[in-house]
Design an enzyme around this catalytic site. Structure first.
Site, PDB file in Angstrom:
ATOM      1  N   GLU A  49       0.867  -1.174   0.000  1.00 53.47           N
ATOM      2  CA  GLU A  49       0.000   0.000   0.000  1.00 53.47           C
ATOM      3  C   GLU A  49       0.908   1.229   0.000  1.00 53.47           C
ATOM      4  O   GLU A  49       1.694   1.432   0.926  1.00 53.47           O
ATOM      5  CB  GLU A  49      -0.935   0.043   1.205  1.00 53.47           C
ATOM      6  CG  GLU A  49      -1.877   1.258   1.119  1.00 53.47           C
ATOM      7  CD  GLU A  49      -2.710   1.496   2.371  1.00 53.47           C
ATOM      8  OE1 GLU A  49      -3.510   2.455   2.340  1.00 53.47           O
ATOM      9  OE2 GLU A  49      -2.571   0.750   3.358  1.00 53.47           O
ATOM     10  N   ASP A  74       5.059   4.575   3.915  1.00 50.15           N
ATOM     11  CA  ASP A  74       4.761   5.988   4.150  1.00 50.15           C
ATOM     12  C   ASP A  74       6.029   6.663   4.665  1.00 50.15           C
ATOM     13  O   ASP A  74       6.963   5.995   5.115  1.00 50.15           O
ATOM     14  CB  ASP A  74       3.623   6.156   5.163  1.00 50.15           C
ATOM     15  CG  ASP A  74       2.867   7.469   4.977  1.00 50.15           C
ATOM     16  OD1 ASP A  74       1.723   7.449   4.496  1.00 50.15           O
ATOM     17  OD2 ASP A  74       3.435   8.531   5.301  1.00 50.15           O
ATOM     18  N   ASP A 123      -2.756  12.268  -1.155  1.00 49.05           N
ATOM     19  CA  ASP A 123      -2.869  13.719  -1.263  1.00 49.05           C
ATOM     20  C   ASP A 123      -3.044  14.079  -2.743  1.00 49.05           C
ATOM     21  O   ASP A 123      -2.218  13.694  -3.571  1.00 49.05           O
ATOM     22  CB  ASP A 123      -1.598  14.369  -0.719  1.00 49.05           C
ATOM     23  CG  ASP A 123      -1.707  15.878  -0.587  1.00 49.05           C
ATOM     24  OD1 ASP A 123      -2.448  16.504  -1.369  1.00 49.05           O
ATOM     25  OD2 ASP A 123      -1.024  16.442   0.296  1.00 49.05           O
ATOM     26  N   ASP A 159     -11.375  10.304  -3.307  1.00 47.62           N
ATOM     27  CA  ASP A 159     -12.629  11.055  -3.315  1.00 47.62           C
ATOM     28  C   ASP A 159     -12.473  12.328  -4.129  1.00 47.62           C
ATOM     29  O   ASP A 159     -13.429  13.084  -4.291  1.00 47.62           O
ATOM     30  CB  ASP A 159     -13.039  11.433  -1.886  1.00 47.62           C
ATOM     31  CG  ASP A 159     -12.040  12.388  -1.251  1.00 47.62           C
ATOM     32  OD1 ASP A 159     -10.835  12.031  -1.205  1.00 47.62           O
ATOM     33  OD2 ASP A 159     -12.434  13.481  -0.812  1.00 47.62           O
TER      34      ASP A 159
END
Length: 221
Positions: A49, A74, A123, A159
């Site tokens: 991920e 990350d 982001d 989104d």
């Protein structure tokens, strides 16, 4: 640095399910390339991920699919701390976390190839002029090409309509094969597996607020 963040920064170095890397020069040399030393309990397909944040998505995937290994990537150590602690408390042995820039995954992984990749609610960088920081920009797609197996599935969930449209164009321009896409994921009637079965806290909030979740499934040739 806040006291809690500093504490997490120090503790995460000792977590058994975290690899904390640091880049030392412009040639992408890494202080400690120890991927091979942190083998999963079982040798099985490994899914990544990208930009995992607190690791909610890859932890849920790991719960649902014990026959696969998951690695959350990350740069924010305090976010990784939360996911790593959760996974450790639950005794999940098929998920781990790596603190590293996406750009440096190629030298970090070496010959290791991953079987699948998820990019979940990254982001959108809508204030940038050309979108080069977006995780579906051409430079990042080139990284994914190197680290995943040929024909591996990659997934984007967002989104943000601007990121969604940008990603479709970027994928086409960079020779990717778009297998499926929708600007309203939860209106689709066909079975989409983990794309709809797994939701982060933020995704649930977005849905509650009436935002449409966009999804793209693709592969890189």
């Amino acid at each position: 640095m806040a006291k809690k963040k500093l504490m997490r920064y120090e503790e995460i170095h000792n977590f058994p399910n975290v690899i904390y890397t640091e880049i030392v020069d412009a040639e992408n040399r890494i202080v400690s390339r120890n991927w091979d030393e942190h083998a999963f309990e079982k040798a099985q397909d490994t899914v990544v991920e990208i930009g995992c944040g607190r690791g909610e998505y890859c932890i849920d995937l790991a719960r649902r699919n014990p026959h696969k290994n998951y690695v959350g990537v990350d740069l924010k150590a305090d976010r990784l701390y939360i996911g790593a602690l959760k996974a450790k408390e639950e005794g999940l042995t098929n998920v781990m976390f790596v603190r590293i820039r996406v750009e440096y995954l190629i030298p970090f992984l070496g010959d290791q190839k991953l079987s699948e990749a998820w990019i979940t609610f990254p982001d959108p960088y809508n204030r940038t002029v050309n979108g080069r920081k977006r995780l579906t920009a051409g430079t990042f797609l080139d990284v994914y090409r190197h680290i995943v197996e040929p024909g591996a599935l990659l997934h984007l969930k967002t989104d943000d309509p601007t990121l969604y449209e940008f990603s479709l164009e970027s994928l086409k321009e960079n020779g990717a094969e778009i297998l499926f896409h929708t600007n309203d994921l939860y209106s689709v009637t066909e079975e989409l597996g983990d794309a709809t079965a797994v939701q982060t806290t933020y995704e649930k909030r977005y849905i509650k607020e009436g935002r449409l979740i966009k999804y793209i499934r693709f592969c890189l040739n």
